[in-house]
Motif scaffolding. Sequence first.
Motif, PDB file in Angstrom:
ATOM      1  N   ASN A  78      61.268  48.818  27.813  1.00  0.00           N
ATOM      2  CA  ASN A  78      62.549  48.113  27.810  1.00  0.00           C
ATOM      3  C   ASN A  78      63.664  49.012  28.335  1.00  0.00           C
ATOM      4  OD1 ASN A  78      61.367  45.786  26.939  1.00  0.00           O
ATOM      5  ND2 ASN A  78      61.982  46.008  24.818  1.00  0.00           N
ATOM      6  N   HIS A  79      63.627  50.295  27.989  1.00  0.00           N
ATOM      7  CA  HIS A  79      64.593  51.242  28.558  1.00  0.00           C
ATOM      8  C   HIS A  79      64.408  51.332  30.072  1.00  0.00           C
ATOM      9  CE1 HIS A  79      66.437  52.784  24.896  1.00  0.00           C
ATOM     10  NE2 HIS A  79      65.230  52.858  24.351  1.00  0.00           N
ATOM     11  N   TYR A  80      63.152  51.376  30.506  1.00  0.00           N
ATOM     12  CA  TYR A  80      62.840  51.431  31.941  1.00  0.00           C
ATOM     13  C   TYR A  80      63.401  50.201  32.660  1.00  0.00           C
ATOM     14  CZ  TYR A  80      59.992  50.761  36.138  1.00  0.00           C
ATOM     15  OH  TYR A  80      59.573  50.514  37.420  1.00  0.00           O
ATOM     16  N   HIS A  81      63.116  49.016  32.122  1.00  0.00           N
ATOM     17  CA  HIS A  81      63.602  47.789  32.760  1.00  0.00           C
ATOM     18  C   HIS A  81      65.129  47.694  32.701  1.00  0.00           C
ATOM     19  CE1 HIS A  81      59.337  46.434  32.293  1.00  0.00           C
ATOM     20  NE2 HIS A  81      59.592  46.158  33.558  1.00  0.00           N
ATOM     21  N   LEU A  82      65.708  48.194  31.641  1.00  0.00           N
ATOM     22  CA  LEU A  82      67.160  48.251  31.548  1.00  0.00           C
ATOM     23  C   LEU A  82      67.706  49.105  32.694  1.00  0.00           C
ATOM     24  CD1 LEU A  82      69.496  47.370  29.578  1.00  0.00           C
ATOM     25  CD2 LEU A  82      69.256  49.632  28.555  1.00  0.00           C
ATOM     26  N   GLY A  83      67.057  50.253  32.931  1.00  0.00           N
ATOM     27  CA  GLY A  83      67.454  51.124  34.038  1.00  0.00           C
ATOM     28  C   GLY A  83      67.357  50.422  35.379  1.00  0.00           C
ATOM     29  N   LEU A  84      66.295  49.642  35.581  1.00  0.00           N
ATOM     30  CA  LEU A  84      66.156  48.903  36.836  1.00  0.00           C
ATOM     31  C   LEU A  84      67.248  47.849  36.991  1.00  0.00           C
ATOM     32  CD1 LEU A  84      62.289  48.365  37.155  1.00  0.00           C
ATOM     33  CD2 LEU A  84      63.704  50.226  38.063  1.00  0.00           C
ATOM     34  N   ALA A  95      71.914  53.597  34.886  1.00  0.00           N
ATOM     35  CA  ALA A  95      70.486  53.556  35.224  1.00  0.00           C
ATOM     36  C   ALA A  95      69.828  54.888  34.894  1.00  0.00           C
ATOM     37  CB  ALA A  95      70.296  53.225  36.703  1.00  0.00           C
ATOM     38  N   VAL A  96      70.478  55.983  35.254  1.00  0.00           N
ATOM     39  CA  VAL A  96      69.936  57.319  34.966  1.00  0.00           C
ATOM     40  C   VAL A  96      69.802  57.524  33.462  1.00  0.00           C
ATOM     41  CG1 VAL A  96      70.448  59.806  35.083  1.00  0.00           C
ATOM     42  CG2 VAL A  96      70.681  58.378  37.127  1.00  0.00           C
ATOM     43  N   ILE A  97      70.795  57.115  32.712  1.00  0.00           N
ATOM     44  CA  ILE A  97      70.752  57.260  31.253  1.00  0.00           C
ATOM     45  C   ILE A  97      69.580  56.466  30.673  1.00  0.00           C
ATOM     46  CG2 ILE A  97      71.964  56.678  29.096  1.00  0.00           C
ATOM     47  CD1 ILE A  97      74.608  57.311  30.668  1.00  0.00           C
ATOM     48  N   ALA A  98      69.420  55.231  31.108  1.00  0.00           N
ATOM     49  CA  ALA A  98      68.330  54.382  30.594  1.00  0.00           C
ATOM     50  C   ALA A  98      66.962  54.937  30.984  1.00  0.00           C
ATOM     51  CB  ALA A  98      68.493  52.951  31.096  1.00  0.00           C
ATOM     52  N   LEU A  99      66.827  55.405  32.221  1.00  0.00           N
ATOM     53  CA  LEU A  99      65.544  55.947  32.673  1.00  0.00           C
ATOM     54  C   LEU A  99      65.199  57.247  31.939  1.00  0.00           C
ATOM     55  CD1 LEU A  99      65.880  55.126  36.454  1.00  0.00           C
ATOM     56  CD2 LEU A  99      64.288  54.071  34.829  1.00  0.00           C
ATOM     57  N   LYS A 100      66.199  58.077  31.700  1.00  0.00           N
ATOM     58  CA  LYS A 100      65.954  59.303  30.926  1.00  0.00           C
ATOM     59  C   LYS A 100      65.539  58.957  29.497  1.00  0.00           C
ATOM     60  CE  LYS A 100      68.859  62.675  33.320  1.00  0.00           C
ATOM     61  NZ  LYS A 100      70.045  63.556  33.192  1.00  0.00           N
ATOM     62  N   LYS A 101      66.151  57.933  28.929  1.00  0.00           N
ATOM     63  CA  LYS A 101      65.779  57.480  27.580  1.00  0.00           C
ATOM     64  C   LYS A 101      64.349  56.951  27.578  1.00  0.00           C
ATOM     65  CE  LYS A 101      66.691  56.362  23.281  1.00  0.00           C
ATOM     66  NZ  LYS A 101      66.845  57.342  22.240  1.00  0.00           N
ATOM     67  N   TYR A 114      59.293  57.991  38.583  1.00  0.00           N
ATOM     68  CA  TYR A 114      59.443  57.611  39.988  1.00  0.00           C
ATOM     69  C   TYR A 114      60.831  57.021  40.249  1.00  0.00           C
ATOM     70  CZ  TYR A 114      54.603  58.367  41.382  1.00  0.00           C
ATOM     71  OH  TYR A 114      53.399  58.923  41.701  1.00  0.00           O
ATOM     72  N   ALA A 115      61.262  56.128  39.378  1.00  0.00           N
ATOM     73  CA  ALA A 115      62.574  55.506  39.560  1.00  0.00           C
ATOM     74  C   ALA A 115      63.683  56.555  39.496  1.00  0.00           C
ATOM     75  CB  ALA A 115      62.793  54.420  38.506  1.00  0.00           C
ATOM     76  N   LEU A 116      63.590  57.441  38.517  1.00  0.00           N
ATOM     77  CA  LEU A 116      64.603  58.485  38.376  1.00  0.00           C
ATOM     78  C   LEU A 116      64.559  59.443  39.563  1.00  0.00           C
ATOM     79  CD1 LEU A 116      66.831  59.608  36.582  1.00  0.00           C
ATOM     80  CD2 LEU A 116      65.089  60.865  35.304  1.00  0.00           C
ATOM     81  N   GLY A 117      63.368  59.832  39.979  1.00  0.00           N
ATOM     82  CA  GLY A 117      63.229  60.704  41.142  1.00  0.00           C
ATOM     83  C   GLY A 117      63.807  60.082  42.393  1.00  0.00           C
ATOM     84  N   SER A 118      63.606  58.790  42.561  1.00  0.00           N
ATOM     85  CA  SER A 118      64.146  58.088  43.730  1.00  0.00           C
ATOM     86  C   SER A 118      65.674  58.092  43.719  1.00  0.00           C
ATOM     87  CB  SER A 118      63.638  56.649  43.766  1.00  0.00           C
ATOM     88  OG  SER A 118      62.242  56.652  43.938  1.00  0.00           O
ATOM     89  N   ILE A 119      66.250  57.935  42.551  1.00  0.00           N
ATOM     90  CA  ILE A 119      67.717  58.001  42.446  1.00  0.00           C
ATOM     91  C   ILE A 119      68.183  59.384  42.875  1.00  0.00           C
ATOM     92  CG2 ILE A 119      69.675  58.051  40.845  1.00  0.00           C
ATOM     93  CD1 ILE A 119      68.181  55.894  39.207  1.00  0.00           C
ATOM     94  N   TYR A 120      67.533  60.417  42.361  1.00  0.00           N
ATOM     95  CA  TYR A 120      67.927  61.786  42.706  1.00  0.00           C
ATOM     96  C   TYR A 120      67.805  62.035  44.203  1.00  0.00           C
ATOM     97  CZ  TYR A 120      67.939  62.971  37.711  1.00  0.00           C
ATOM     98  OH  TYR A 120      68.208  63.038  36.372  1.00  0.00           O
TER      99      TYR A 120
END
Length: 161
Positions: A78-84, A95-101, A114-120
């Motif tokens: 759910n945190h992942y989907h929230l980030g998306l 998005a970064v906060i949610a993906l890190k969570k 992967y999602a966080l890495g792509s943002i970076y």
Amino acid sequence: MTYTQVQLISERTLMSTMEQLFTDAKYDQVIDLASNHAKLSLKERELLALSHFQTQNFEKALEIFEDALKIEPTRALNHYHLGLCYLELNNTQEAVIALKKSIQTDPLLQKAYYALGSIYVNYNLQQEAVQIWREIILINPFTDSARKAYDQIVQNQIKPQ
């Protein structure tokens, strides 16, 4: 049959119907079905949020994922989907906060990395991206895509400018 037994069967039927509709990519029907029920289980809420996401109603999906996380804050997906959702709504910071969570909650959830890495990478945060790709490689040493992304970033850092 008691009222409680009938209610339990009804709840199971709702869940199985929602799951089948979602599996069949009938997201609008999942949304319609859920809207006729005042009280949804956590799993039903998640299917409803995912259905809104699939129909690109990211604001509504975000709202439902946030509500689901109030019920069960340790659900990494759910945190992942929230980030998306935040990404789709161009709110990269959230998005970064949610993906890190998500990663903090489940350190093995590769798609969050992967999602966080792509943002970076998109924001040219090379060191952060390298760290994320390293973590993915540690989790799954056989992942070619993370290794290629890592190698590409490292090569770009070494090349003279």
